[in-house]
Design an enzyme around this catalytic site. Structure first.
Site, PDB file in Angstrom:
ATOM      1  N   CYS A 129      -4.253  35.329  11.971  1.00 49.52           N
ATOM      2  CA  CYS A 129      -5.672  35.626  12.162  1.00 49.52           C
ATOM      3  C   CYS A 129      -5.794  36.994  12.819  1.00 49.52           C
ATOM      4  O   CYS A 129      -4.800  37.574  13.257  1.00 49.52           O
ATOM      5  CB  CYS A 129      -6.372  34.560  13.000  1.00 49.52           C
ATOM      6  SG  CYS A 129      -8.177  34.625  12.738  1.00 49.52           S
ATOM      7  N   LYS A 205     -12.840  23.438  10.472  1.00 46.57           N
ATOM      8  CA  LYS A 205     -12.860  23.922  11.830  1.00 46.57           C
ATOM      9  C   LYS A 205     -14.315  24.000  12.227  1.00 46.57           C
ATOM     10  O   LYS A 205     -15.069  24.829  11.732  1.00 46.57           O
ATOM     11  CB  LYS A 205     -12.234  25.313  11.801  1.00 46.57           C
ATOM     12  CG  LYS A 205     -12.110  25.976  13.091  1.00 46.57           C
ATOM     13  CD  LYS A 205     -11.148  27.132  12.883  1.00 46.57           C
ATOM     14  CE  LYS A 205     -11.167  28.074  14.024  1.00 46.57           C
ATOM     15  NZ  LYS A 205     -10.163  29.111  13.855  1.00 46.57           N
ATOM     16  N   ARG A 215      -9.358  30.846  23.800  1.00 45.59           N
ATOM     17  CA  ARG A 215      -9.823  32.235  23.698  1.00 45.59           C
ATOM     18  C   ARG A 215      -9.447  33.027  24.933  1.00 45.59           C
ATOM     19  O   ARG A 215      -9.168  34.227  24.858  1.00 45.59           O
ATOM     20  CB  ARG A 215     -11.329  32.271  23.445  1.00 45.59           C
ATOM     21  CG  ARG A 215     -11.659  31.752  22.046  1.00 45.59           C
ATOM     22  CD  ARG A 215     -13.161  31.792  21.769  1.00 45.59           C
ATOM     23  NE  ARG A 215     -13.450  31.110  20.503  1.00 45.59           N
ATOM     24  CZ  ARG A 215     -14.660  30.840  20.072  1.00 45.59           C
ATOM     25  NH1 ARG A 215     -15.717  31.172  20.805  1.00 45.59           N
ATOM     26  NH2 ARG A 215     -14.835  30.235  18.926  1.00 45.59           N
ATOM     27  N   GLU A 243     -14.482  21.482   1.968  1.00 45.83           N
ATOM     28  CA  GLU A 243     -13.599  22.551   2.462  1.00 45.83           C
ATOM     29  C   GLU A 243     -12.131  22.224   2.184  1.00 45.83           C
ATOM     30  O   GLU A 243     -11.348  23.084   1.787  1.00 45.83           O
ATOM     31  CB  GLU A 243     -13.802  22.741   3.977  1.00 45.83           C
ATOM     32  CG  GLU A 243     -15.094  23.439   4.364  1.00 45.83           C
ATOM     33  CD  GLU A 243     -15.005  24.958   4.181  1.00 45.83           C
ATOM     34  OE1 GLU A 243     -13.972  25.470   3.706  1.00 45.83           O
ATOM     35  OE2 GLU A 243     -16.000  25.634   4.525  1.00 45.83           O
ATOM     36  N   LYS A 258     -10.027  20.243  12.933  1.00 46.24           N
ATOM     37  CA  LYS A 258     -10.161  20.426  14.378  1.00 46.24           C
ATOM     38  C   LYS A 258     -11.609  20.607  14.774  1.00 46.24           C
ATOM     39  O   LYS A 258     -12.403  21.032  13.949  1.00 46.24           O
ATOM     40  CB  LYS A 258      -9.296  21.604  14.840  1.00 46.24           C
ATOM     41  CG  LYS A 258      -9.874  22.989  14.492  1.00 46.24           C
ATOM     42  CD  LYS A 258      -8.901  24.078  14.810  1.00 46.24           C
ATOM     43  CE  LYS A 258      -9.497  25.036  15.814  1.00 46.24           C
ATOM     44  NZ  LYS A 258      -8.746  26.277  15.955  1.00 46.24           N
ATOM     45  N   SER A 285      -7.881  23.254  22.711  1.00 48.19           N
ATOM     46  CA  SER A 285      -7.759  23.582  24.133  1.00 48.19           C
ATOM     47  C   SER A 285      -8.822  22.898  24.995  1.00 48.19           C
ATOM     48  O   SER A 285      -8.515  22.389  26.071  1.00 48.19           O
ATOM     49  CB  SER A 285      -7.811  25.100  24.314  1.00 48.19           C
ATOM     50  OG  SER A 285      -9.021  25.632  23.814  1.00 48.19           O
ATOM     51  N   TYR A 324      -1.306  20.831  23.008  1.00 51.35           N
ATOM     52  CA  TYR A 324      -0.685  21.486  24.163  1.00 51.35           C
ATOM     53  C   TYR A 324       0.124  20.476  24.970  1.00 51.35           C
ATOM     54  O   TYR A 324       0.871  20.863  25.864  1.00 51.35           O
ATOM     55  CB  TYR A 324      -1.762  22.156  25.023  1.00 51.35           C
ATOM     56  CG  TYR A 324      -2.523  23.190  24.211  1.00 51.35           C
ATOM     57  CD1 TYR A 324      -1.985  24.452  23.995  1.00 51.35           C
ATOM     58  CD2 TYR A 324      -3.735  22.878  23.586  1.00 51.35           C
ATOM     59  CE1 TYR A 324      -2.642  25.376  23.188  1.00 51.35           C
ATOM     60  CE2 TYR A 324      -4.403  23.788  22.789  1.00 51.35           C
ATOM     61  CZ  TYR A 324      -3.846  25.031  22.590  1.00 51.35           C
ATOM     62  OH  TYR A 324      -4.482  25.933  21.782  1.00 51.35           O
TER      63      TYR A 324
HETATM   64  C1  PBG Z   1      -9.299  31.339  15.776  1.00 48.48           C
HETATM   65  C2  PBG Z   1      -8.655  30.171  16.445  1.00 48.48           C
HETATM   66  C3  PBG Z   1      -9.316  29.237  17.246  1.00 48.48           C
HETATM   67  C4  PBG Z   1      -8.356  28.365  17.735  1.00 48.48           C
HETATM   68  C5  PBG Z   1      -7.144  28.719  17.173  1.00 48.48           C
HETATM   69  N1  PBG Z   1      -7.338  29.853  16.376  1.00 48.48           N
HETATM   70  C6  PBG Z   1     -10.770  29.005  17.489  1.00 48.48           C
HETATM   71  C7  PBG Z   1     -11.697  30.097  17.766  1.00 48.48           C
HETATM   72  O1  PBG Z   1     -11.430  30.968  18.567  1.00 48.48           O
HETATM   73  O2  PBG Z   1     -12.773  30.061  17.190  1.00 48.48           O
HETATM   74  C8  PBG Z   1      -8.669  27.279  18.707  1.00 48.48           C
HETATM   75  C9  PBG Z   1      -7.546  26.507  19.258  1.00 48.48           C
HETATM   76  C10 PBG Z   1      -7.822  25.831  20.548  1.00 48.48           C
HETATM   77  O3  PBG Z   1      -8.939  25.838  21.112  1.00 48.48           O
HETATM   78  O4  PBG Z   1      -6.870  25.238  21.071  1.00 48.48           O
HETATM   79  N2  PBG Z   1      -8.582  31.953  14.790  1.00 48.48           N
HETATM   80 ZN    ZN Z   2      -9.351  34.044  14.502  1.00 49.06          ZN
END
Ligand code: PBG
Ligand code: ZN
Length: 343
Positions: A129, A205, A215, A243, A258, A285, A324
């Protein structure tokens, strides 16, 4: 009134009023009749690797999780392999941001190569990403007109995937949930001759309030706006199945849902509607931090609550759980085995 031709009830009542509890009386009985399996191989541990050692350290909100130097990531990989985990999912945290990321960076490629060489039996999945790399923290690149440049975004995803696979990743996971990126990654891998490289797609997602600690860790909070233009409305479940269908058609080998606990219904419908698909679920998270914050206050019991959460995700139908708590869970005996039991 019971009649001779009635089917037997599964738990015939007895004159002593005992029913289903008979099979719960000892750990041995409970083990025999357990209906869902959770093993270390089902779990994937996310790892954050930093470019600059000054960025390493504990992650706010994520119990026992740290941003790791390359050396520390290898140590975590060794632990994950010893515990027999299903794999690790690697995220890069670069020192500098750019408007047009071209690469996931030498530090991440080095981490991939070292994990591959030093922990060869551990499955290495890498995140594809742009959000940790872009100045604005979005998962895309923007064009001159200020709107997302989808073609450039797809090319960038393809380039990063090929680069990571070339460094030794064994699976790539495009996580932006931007239309067409799974197909673009498949196309780029195939064009590079990497026809065997599997893709785990972040197919479903939800645009969630539960990604905050991630984040913080990935330094990927959007500088303006939000992600609702490309991530799904949490109110939608049927759209989630559309999706998944699209990503499978674009070549996804594993589809992911997720946040896992907040979308258990989606996991269960996906399991039913796509019986042949391999389904992963990300216990994200925010979900993890809620649990650990409550445990810190002793409102919930950590090992039991984590155990129950991971079983719920498996029970809903996920083949793979990204959490985690993977290393933590696999490092301790299941709560059941801690009980002395009645026999
Ligand atoms: C974005 C991404 C996100 C997560 C993993 N990759 C979400 C986002 O920022 O919108 C979230 C994972 C987590 O919260 O553990 N590419
Ligand atoms: Zn991203």
């Amino acid at each position: 009134m019971a009649c001779e031709n009635d089917p037997p009830t599964p738990f015939a009542s007895s004159p002593f009023g005992m029913g289903p509890m008979r099979l719960r009386r000892s750990p041995a009985l409970r083990r025999l009749v357990r209906q869902t399996n959770l093993l270390p191989r089902h779990l994937v541990q996310p790892l954050f690797v930093v470019e600059d050692a000054t960025l390493a350290g504990p992650i706010d909100g994520l119990r026992d999780q740290r941003r790791l130097t390359v050396d520390q990531a290898v140590e975590a990989g060794v632990r994950a392999q010893r515990l027999g985990l299903g794999g690790v999912l690697l995220f890069g945290v670069p020192a500098n941001k750019t408007p047009h990321p071209e690469t996931s960076g030498d530090f991440l490629l080095k981490a991939i190569a070292r994990l591959r060489a030093e922990v060869p039996e551990l499955l290495l999945i890498t995140d594809v990403c742009l959000c940790p790399y872009t100045e604005h923290g979005h998962c895309c690149v923007y064009g001159g007109d200020g709107s997302p440049d989808l073609e450039a975004t797809r090319r960038a995803y393809g380039r990063l995937a090929v680069e990571q696979a070339g460094a030794g990743a064994q699976m790539v996971a495009p996580s932006g949930m931007i239309d067409g990126t799974v197909g673009a990654v498949r196309g780029a891998l195939d064009a590079a001759g990497m026809v065997h490289m599997p893709i785990m797609a972040y197919s479903v997602k939800h645009a969630s309030g539960l990604y905050g600690p991630f984040r913080g860790a990935a330094n990927s909070t959007p500088g303006f706006g939000d992600r609702r233009w490309h991530q799904m409305d949490p109110a939608n479940a049927r759209e989630a199945l559309a999706e998944i269908e699209l990503d499978l058609a674009q070549g996804a080998d594993i589809v992911m849902v997720k946040p896992a606990v907040h979308a258990l219904d989606v996991i269960a419908s996906a399991r039913r509607d796509f019986p042949r698909a391999t389904i992963a679920a990300y216990h994200v998270s925010g979900e993890f931090s809620m649990l650990s914050a409550a445990a810190e206050r002793r409102w919930v019991d950590w090992p039991t609550a984590l155990h129950e959460t991971l079983y719920a995700i498996r029970r809903a139908g996920a083949d793979i759980v990204i959490t985690y708590g993977a290393i933590d869970w696999a490092s301790r005996p299941e709560p059941e085995q801690n009980c002395s039991g009645t026999t």
